[in-house]
Design a protein around this motif. Sequence first.
Motif, short mmCIF file in Angstrom:
data_model
loop_
_atom_site.label_atom_id
_atom_site.label_comp_id
_atom_site.label_asym_id
_atom_site.label_seq_id
_atom_site.Cartn_x
_atom_site.Cartn_y
_atom_site.Cartn_z
N LEU A 1 1.29 -1.00 -0.52
CA LEU A 1 -0.08 -0.09 -0.12
C LEU A 1 0.85 0.90 0.16
N HIS A 2 0.57 2.25 -1.15
CA HIS A 2 1.47 3.29 -0.97
C HIS A 2 0.46 4.94 -0.89
N ILE A 3 0.94 5.03 0.23
CA ILE A 3 -0.70 6.25 0.32
C ILE A 3 0.80 8.04 0.95
N GLU A 4 -0.50 8.69 -0.57
CA GLU A 4 0.54 10.27 -0.38
C GLU A 4 -0.93 11.04 -0.09
N GLU A 5 -0.71 11.65 0.80
CA GLU A 5 -2.31 12.55 0.95
C GLU A 5 -3.98 12.00 1.56
N ASP A 6 -4.50 12.42 0.19
CA ASP A 6 -5.81 11.85 -0.13
C ASP A 6 -5.57 11.17 -1.67
N SER A 7 -4.39 10.06 -1.63
CA SER A 7 -4.32 9.01 -2.97
C SER A 7 -3.95 7.41 -1.92
N VAL A 8 -4.58 6.86 -2.46
CA VAL A 8 -3.88 5.34 -1.92
C VAL A 8 -4.01 4.40 -3.18
N ARG A 9 -2.78 4.14 -3.33
CA ARG A 9 -2.54 2.56 -4.29
C ARG A 9 -2.41 1.41 -3.93
N PHE A 10 -2.06 0.76 -4.56
CA PHE A 10 -1.96 -1.00 -4.15
C PHE A 10 -1.36 -1.68 -5.10
N VAL A 11 -0.19 -2.07 -5.20
CA VAL A 11 0.44 -3.23 -6.18
C VAL A 11 0.74 -4.56 -5.37
N SER A 12 0.12 -5.24 -6.51
CA SER A 12 -0.11 -6.73 -6.46
C SER A 12 0.27 -7.49 -7.96
N SER A 13 0.63 -9.00 -7.15
CA SER A 13 0.40 -9.65 -8.87
C SER A 13 -0.43 -10.72 -9.00
N ALA A 14 -0.68 -10.53 -10.14
CA ALA A 14 -1.25 -12.50 -10.81
C ALA A 14 -0.57 -13.24 -11.76
N ALA A 15 -0.21 -14.38 -11.71
CA ALA A 15 0.35 -15.02 -12.22
C ALA A 15 2.47 -14.06 -11.94
N THR A 16 2.47 -13.63 -13.81
CA THR A 16 4.23 -13.37 -13.76
C THR A 16 3.78 -11.92 -13.51
N GLN A 17 2.26 -11.28 -13.71
CA GLN A 17 2.22 -10.16 -13.69
C GLN A 17 2.15 -8.82 -12.46
N PHE A 18 2.97 -7.93 -12.23
CA PHE A 18 2.81 -6.73 -11.09
C PHE A 18 1.29 -5.67 -12.03
N PHE A 19 0.34 -5.53 -10.77
CA PHE A 19 -0.64 -5.03 -11.15
C PHE A 19 -0.88 -3.55 -10.02
N MET A 20 -1.27 -2.32 -10.12
CA MET A 20 -1.38 -1.26 -9.70
C MET A 20 -2.82 0.02 -9.48
N SER A 21 -3.30 -0.69 -8.48
CA SER A 21 -4.63 -0.33 -8.35
C SER A 21 -4.47 1.51 -7.73
N ASN A 22 -5.41 2.05 -7.93
CA ASN A 22 -6.13 3.68 -7.37
C ASN A 22 -7.44 3.06 -6.52
N ILE A 23 -6.96 3.44 -5.55
CA ILE A 23 -8.27 2.74 -5.09
C ILE A 23 -9.54 3.80 -4.86
N LEU A 24 -10.54 3.84 -4.98
CA LEU A 24 -11.66 4.52 -5.13
C LEU A 24 -12.71 4.61 -3.74
N LEU A 25 -12.13 5.88 -2.99
CA LEU A 25 -11.82 5.75 -1.85
C LEU A 25 -13.07 5.95 -1.74
N ALA A 26 -13.71 5.79 0.22
CA ALA A 26 -15.58 5.81 -0.26
C ALA A 26 -15.76 7.65 0.71
N GLY A 27 -16.60 7.54 0.29
CA GLY A 27 -16.57 9.28 0.83
C GLY A 27 -16.41 10.26 0.19
N HIS A 28 -15.69 10.93 1.02
CA HIS A 28 -15.45 12.64 0.56
C HIS A 28 -14.40 12.69 1.22
#
Length: 370
Positions: free
Chosen positions: A274-301
Amino acid sequence: MSSKLELGIIGCGSWVQLAHLPAIKDDSLTNIVACVDTSEPVGRAVQSRYGIPKFYTDYKEMIARENPDIVLVAIPHRFHASASKFALESGSAVVVEKPMATTLDEAIELAELSRAKGKLLVVGHELRLNRSIRTARQMVSRGALGKRYFSKALHLRRRGIPSGPTFLKRELAGGGAVFDICSHSIDAMLFMQDFPKPRSVYGKVRSVFASRMDMRSDYPSGAAGFKETSEVEDFGTGLIEFEDSSSMYLETSWASYISEDKHDFTLLGDAGGLHIEEDSVRFVSSAATQFFMSNILLAGHPWQNLTAEYKEYWRLIKKSLRDGEDVAPEPLCTAGQGVYGMSIMEAIYRSSDSGSIQEISLPKSISPEY
Ligand SMILES: NC(=O)c1ccc[n+]([C@@H]2O[C@H](COP(=O)([O-])OP(=O)(O)OC[C@H]3O[C@@H](n4cnc5c(N)ncnc54)[C@H](O)[C@@H]3O)[C@@H](O)[C@H]2O)c1
């Protein structure tokens, strides 16, 4: 408790005026019975601006006469523990600004006293209300990271040494950037990882820009004329080992030659990061041999402003007092959680003085649950 919460404010300085009072002033369920400040002009100005019925220069007199349900302690760090202790012993609940004390022994004493008296003690770590921090806590607790092994928190300012004696005189502040801003980083990291127990700390603090006025900010208000050399550190770093064998790196500075200010958190496990900068949270994970990075769509305001955040903070406090709770409700910081943070901060200072790794051993009476 009467139908309204009776609140006594100890310290009428910048943070009370900027953050707390705008959130409480129009609240029909809170009655600010009195305010206290050792500076009569500062305290009287706040009294008149907010129509507070009584003003005192001595918090002991205020508590003895007004017997408030709760006090807000927002004075220089060195006095946090003594004022909170007096309030708890007199039967008031306490909201104490960070850090809850300036030594681990004082913090433990406060936590034990709050429990013995059955009185709520909340430590002022409002960063936990931030939706990115809360989302990260949720993801970690649901196992998104797999086995956690490392975390990192950076709170770095380029030109942000506070200007007043409250933060720069050792007899008032007790410490510098570690107590002031790293205290929030440590608390947020412990909160997101559900309070791993600290085992040992290696730390270093430095005062690099003690007489550099160009490195100072204009906070707190009214302190612009303060030109004395700083007596506390403006840089701190620490490597913490926890009992679950994970480790955490901390770096903090009030001033430094960096390209931009940073307030980041990284949490790593064997299944994701998990990589958090101010109001942004990104999640890095992998499936098979690939890495993915997701921007979490934060709930609320995101918080629109400080006042909205502090309204929520005080809503939670009022609710727990009305419900007769004696432990700070999630996501607020309990006394025991404050002690965990204090144990790390004190060990950073001790390690820096001694040049050696410091072990942490907390008494059985201390738990992050209360
Ligand atoms: N939670 C946060 O993010 C946050 C942000 C800023 C400050 N704070 C904390 O708030 C507290 C106050 O900081 P500030 O920025 O308002 O500083 P400040 O210097 O503006 O205010 C401190 C006030 O305390 C008064 N005071 C000093 N000793 C006193 C005593 N014994 N009894 C009563 N009044 C006394 C001073 O006269 C001054 O008016 C500190 O603990 C600080 O760390 C928290």
